[in-house]
Design an enzyme around this catalytic site. Sequence first.
Site, PDB file in Angstrom:
ATOM      1  N   ASP A   1      -0.761  -5.540  -3.650  1.00  9.42           N
ATOM      2  CA  ASP A   1      -0.599  -6.674  -4.562  1.00  9.42           C
ATOM      3  C   ASP A   1       0.386  -7.697  -4.007  1.00  9.42           C
ATOM      4  OD1 ASP A   1       1.745  -5.292  -4.723  1.00  9.42           O
ATOM      5  OD2 ASP A   1       1.648  -4.912  -6.889  1.00  9.42           O
TER       6      ASP A   1
ATOM      7  N   GLU B   1      -2.935   2.774  -3.575  1.00  4.65           N
ATOM      8  CA  GLU B   1      -2.792   1.905  -4.757  1.00  4.65           C
ATOM      9  C   GLU B   1      -2.420   2.730  -5.992  1.00  4.65           C
ATOM     10  OE1 GLU B   1      -1.462  -0.478  -6.358  1.00  4.65           O
ATOM     11  OE2 GLU B   1      -2.622  -1.927  -5.199  1.00  4.65           O
TER      12      GLU B   1
HETATM   13  O1  AHR Z   1       0.504   1.836  -4.338  1.00  8.99           O
HETATM   14  C1  AHR Z   1       1.775   1.334  -4.123  1.00  8.99           C
HETATM   15  C2  AHR Z   1       1.842  -0.127  -4.352  1.00  8.99           C
HETATM   16  O2  AHR Z   1       1.719  -0.389  -5.725  1.00  8.99           O
HETATM   17  C3  AHR Z   1       0.758  -0.982  -3.778  1.00  8.99           C
HETATM   18  O3  AHR Z   1       0.893  -1.277  -2.427  1.00  8.99           O
HETATM   19  C4  AHR Z   1       0.884  -2.224  -4.585  1.00  8.99           C
HETATM   20  O4  AHR Z   1      -0.298  -2.960  -4.630  1.00  8.99           O
HETATM   21  C5  AHR Z   1       1.307  -1.724  -5.934  1.00  8.99           C
HETATM   22  O5  AHR Z   1       2.410  -2.426  -6.410  1.00  8.99           O
END
Ligand code: AHR
Length: 485
Positions: free
Chosen positions: A312, A239
Amino acid sequence: MPLGKLRKALAVGASALIAAAGLVGSGAGAAQAAGSQSCDIYAAGGTPCVAAHSTTRALYGAYNGSLYQVRRSSDNTTRDIGLLSEGGVVNAAAQDSFCAGTTCLISIIYDQSGRGNHLTQAPPGYWKGPAAGGWDNLANATAAPITIGGQKAYGVRVEPGTGYRNNNTNGVAKGDQPEGIYAVVDGTHYNQWCCFDYGNAQTDGQADAPAIMETVYFGANKQWGYGDGAGPWIMADLEWGLFSGVNAGHNTLPSINHRFVTAMVKGEPNHWAIRGGNAQSGGLTNYFDGRRPNGYNPMKKEGAILLGIGGDNSVSGRGTFFEGVMTSGYPTADTENAVQANITAAGYAPSGGTPQQGSQIVGGQSNRCVEVPNSSTTNGTQVQIWDCGSGANQRWTSTSGKQLQVYGNKCLDASGQGTANGTQVIIWDCNGGTNQQWNVNSNGTITGVQSGRCLDANAAGTANGTKLILWSCNGQANQRWSLRS
Ligand code: AHR
């Protein structure tokens, strides 16, 4: 998995299991021996699976339940797809007969661990999916045919917009608890967007904070971390970033060029690792083993499980998943090595079972493959770049006469023996001409022997359908290519 069978699987001694897994030969039958599949090996190593997903095979020797569910479009009914035998491989014929004359989607990927951590259609997160209400699409059930142990099987083909998730799991690591994750994926089906992930994610679909995820990622994304070459790489999505090692951005991590890839990520307090290998043969390579990146210690994992998407619900990633597990506890290297032996013994192979000839020619800028459009065999067809796939129209064989041959009888050819900038690169019957001879150079360029000019993606295009031409070598990324077998 019924509890009795789970106990039976766990009762097998650790050393016996690991030895058995290490000794199994390349035959598919060996992989079907009860008590010797991936999750039995993890259990014997003291790090049991808490999630076990596969559309291709049982991940416990004593598993005899359903692997996944399909839903057909003709009448919206569903059918669970199980195994040919206990602990064995999928009964793909059941899917074929249920889906005959219609289309089927994979609606559930069952958790074999007995914890009920099934994967279903992902709900909208910060990003909305393309299906009704912002949900993600389900995968086409027949889009990723392969064989395993000589038997037909289908993977989960994730195209952008496809995603699976479970936000209410049982037994999956939370906070800084240790865990291991692996996925077997198609090494030729990926893209550079976020994020073809499998593993531990946040429960609310929002990118609230770093360190709330810990997944395997496979692809060529360079937005955050990345490795050497053009990718794809096995990375971790933690993340607010994909990580190829301890640094944000570049770490030494090789591009992967296997048809089937075992991709592993594991983490424990202030320590994590990336490992991987060829899922058809050989052992694992340690790609990274070290401390957590700045801002990621301690981890704040939330224990949801996702497949094919970012935390996300970013839905731009692409990939194909065949099997994967998550464990409770940080698996030892020996345990993982035994799991890799079990995976290679399972006998993953492209559909039809015979290895493909030649190599893909992958664009350094586009990450797309050189192909003959629409699998045409017509002399004069100009070649182009397109998403890498499994077609023979993307397989090029280098001959001792410097030809790049496709279909066994057509050659990459500078049209009309042209040597000028902009000359179309086409296919033509192989004839030994110098306009059909190419130097594959160590700097990544491919130059025509007659013209001395570089194979070039026209106008530095990266989109599907960008045509190939000759152009003066200029060091640009649209003139860099890598051969991938
Ligand atoms: O960490 C990379 C990405 O960034 C994740 O999968 C996402 O939740 C966010 O947009």
